[in-house]
Design a protein around this motif. Structure first.
Motif, PDB file in Angstrom:
ATOM      1  N   LEU A   6       0.445  -1.357   1.122  1.00  0.00           N
ATOM      2  CA  LEU A   6      -0.460  -1.960   0.085  1.00  0.00           C
ATOM      3  C   LEU A   6       0.058  -1.556  -1.210  1.00  0.00           C
ATOM      4  CD1 LEU A   6      -2.827  -3.830  -0.469  1.00  0.00           C
ATOM      5  CD2 LEU A   6      -4.224  -1.797  -0.261  1.00  0.00           C
ATOM      6  N   SER A   7       0.304  -0.188  -1.513  1.00  0.00           N
ATOM      7  CA  SER A   7       0.555   0.323  -2.775  1.00  0.00           C
ATOM      8  C   SER A   7       2.112  -0.408  -3.226  1.00  0.00           C
ATOM      9  CB  SER A   7       0.585   1.911  -2.831  1.00  0.00           C
ATOM     10  OG  SER A   7       1.745   2.369  -1.951  1.00  0.00           O
ATOM     11  N   GLU A   8       3.095  -0.533  -2.404  1.00  0.00           N
ATOM     12  CA  GLU A   8       3.960  -1.219  -2.519  1.00  0.00           C
ATOM     13  C   GLU A   8       3.843  -2.478  -3.081  1.00  0.00           C
ATOM     14  OE1 GLU A   8       6.617  -0.775   1.032  1.00  0.00           O
ATOM     15  OE2 GLU A   8       6.633   1.505   0.573  1.00  0.00           O
ATOM     16  N   GLN A   9       3.064  -3.366  -2.546  1.00  0.00           N
ATOM     17  CA  GLN A   9       2.684  -4.771  -2.850  1.00  0.00           C
ATOM     18  C   GLN A   9       2.262  -4.850  -4.082  1.00  0.00           C
ATOM     19  OE1 GLN A   9       0.727  -6.691   0.463  1.00  0.00           O
ATOM     20  NE2 GLN A   9       2.685  -6.799   1.575  1.00  0.00           N
ATOM     21  N   LEU A  10       1.245  -3.829  -4.394  1.00  0.00           N
ATOM     22  CA  LEU A  10       0.301  -3.720  -5.712  1.00  0.00           C
ATOM     23  C   LEU A  10       1.500  -3.717  -6.908  1.00  0.00           C
ATOM     24  CD1 LEU A  10      -2.841  -2.208  -4.618  1.00  0.00           C
ATOM     25  CD2 LEU A  10      -2.356  -4.560  -5.327  1.00  0.00           C
ATOM     26  N   LYS A  20       4.799  -4.275  -6.875  1.00  0.00           N
ATOM     27  CA  LYS A  20       5.511  -5.555  -7.004  1.00  0.00           C
ATOM     28  C   LYS A  20       4.647  -6.484  -7.886  1.00  0.00           C
ATOM     29  CE  LYS A  20       8.190  -5.202  -2.861  1.00  0.00           C
ATOM     30  NZ  LYS A  20       8.501  -5.808  -1.534  1.00  0.00           N
ATOM     31  N   GLN A  21       3.547  -6.717  -7.656  1.00  0.00           N
ATOM     32  CA  GLN A  21       2.780  -7.592  -8.520  1.00  0.00           C
ATOM     33  C   GLN A  21       2.630  -7.223  -9.862  1.00  0.00           C
ATOM     34  OE1 GLN A  21      -0.802  -8.050  -6.102  1.00  0.00           O
ATOM     35  NE2 GLN A  21      -0.073  -9.405  -4.491  1.00  0.00           N
ATOM     36  N   GLN A  22       2.499  -5.992 -10.182  1.00  0.00           N
ATOM     37  CA  GLN A  22       2.303  -5.460 -11.404  1.00  0.00           C
ATOM     38  C   GLN A  22       3.431  -5.711 -12.297  1.00  0.00           C
ATOM     39  OE1 GLN A  22       1.049  -1.383 -11.110  1.00  0.00           O
ATOM     40  NE2 GLN A  22      -1.027  -1.963 -10.911  1.00  0.00           N
ATOM     41  N   VAL A  23       4.835  -5.549 -11.561  1.00  0.00           N
ATOM     42  CA  VAL A  23       6.048  -5.581 -12.219  1.00  0.00           C
ATOM     43  C   VAL A  23       6.191  -7.177 -12.707  1.00  0.00           C
ATOM     44  CG1 VAL A  23       8.573  -5.604 -11.862  1.00  0.00           C
ATOM     45  CG2 VAL A  23       7.058  -3.430 -11.101  1.00  0.00           C
ATOM     46  N   VAL A  24       5.977  -7.866 -11.543  1.00  0.00           N
ATOM     47  CA  VAL A  24       6.169  -9.516 -12.014  1.00  0.00           C
ATOM     48  C   VAL A  24       5.047  -9.951 -12.981  1.00  0.00           C
ATOM     49  CG1 VAL A  24       5.668 -11.892 -10.767  1.00  0.00           C
ATOM     50  CG2 VAL A  24       6.886 -10.001  -9.592  1.00  0.00           C
ATOM     51  N   ALA A  25       4.016  -9.420 -13.044  1.00  0.00           N
ATOM     52  CA  ALA A  25       3.191  -9.970 -14.269  1.00  0.00           C
ATOM     53  C   ALA A  25       3.318  -9.447 -15.527  1.00  0.00           C
ATOM     54  CB  ALA A  25       1.492  -9.382 -13.681  1.00  0.00           C
TER      55      ALA A  25
END
Length: 112
Positions: free
Chosen positions: A101-105, A107-112
């Motif tokens: 979950l932390s890895e996915q979060l 990744k989402q922060q880097v994209v945004a």
């Protein structure tokens, strides 16, 4: 202390053929161990009870506990061992899940 056949017995008849004392019999479709004849293979050439050694279920033939408290503590220890194993399972599951979950979060922060 004699052995007993549990409900996990699959009636494979292996224990009947290997018992050096002839203590295991089939009565009305169920296997039983005559506690008078069972010696835990102590007076034989075997180092372990043969019924337990050949049992394919590993729990079809178990030591019969005669003392109430001995039986109570054996049950308690068996249940606690299962609970401990499950606790380890859920702890590992939680750690893996939180890591993913932390890895996915991230990744989402880097994209945004």
């Amino acid at each position: 202390m004699a052995y007993t056949i549990t409900g996990q017995c699959i009636s494979c008849n292996l224990c009947v053929s290997v018992c050096p004392n002839g203590a295991i019999q089939e009565v009305e479709g169920r296997h039983i161990i005559d506690s008078e004849r069972c010696t835990n293979c102590a007076d034989s050439i075997y180092t372990v009870p043969q019924c337990k050694a050949v049992c394919p279920t590993a729990n079809g033939c178990v030591e019969q506990l005669s003392d109430y408290w001995e039986n109570w503590f054996a049950t308690y220890n068996r249940v606690m061992a299962k609970l401990t194993n499950k606790q380890d399972y859920w702890e590992r599951w939680y750690n893996t899940y939180s890591q993913k979950l932390s890895e996915q979060l991230k990744k989402q922060q880097v994209v945004a």
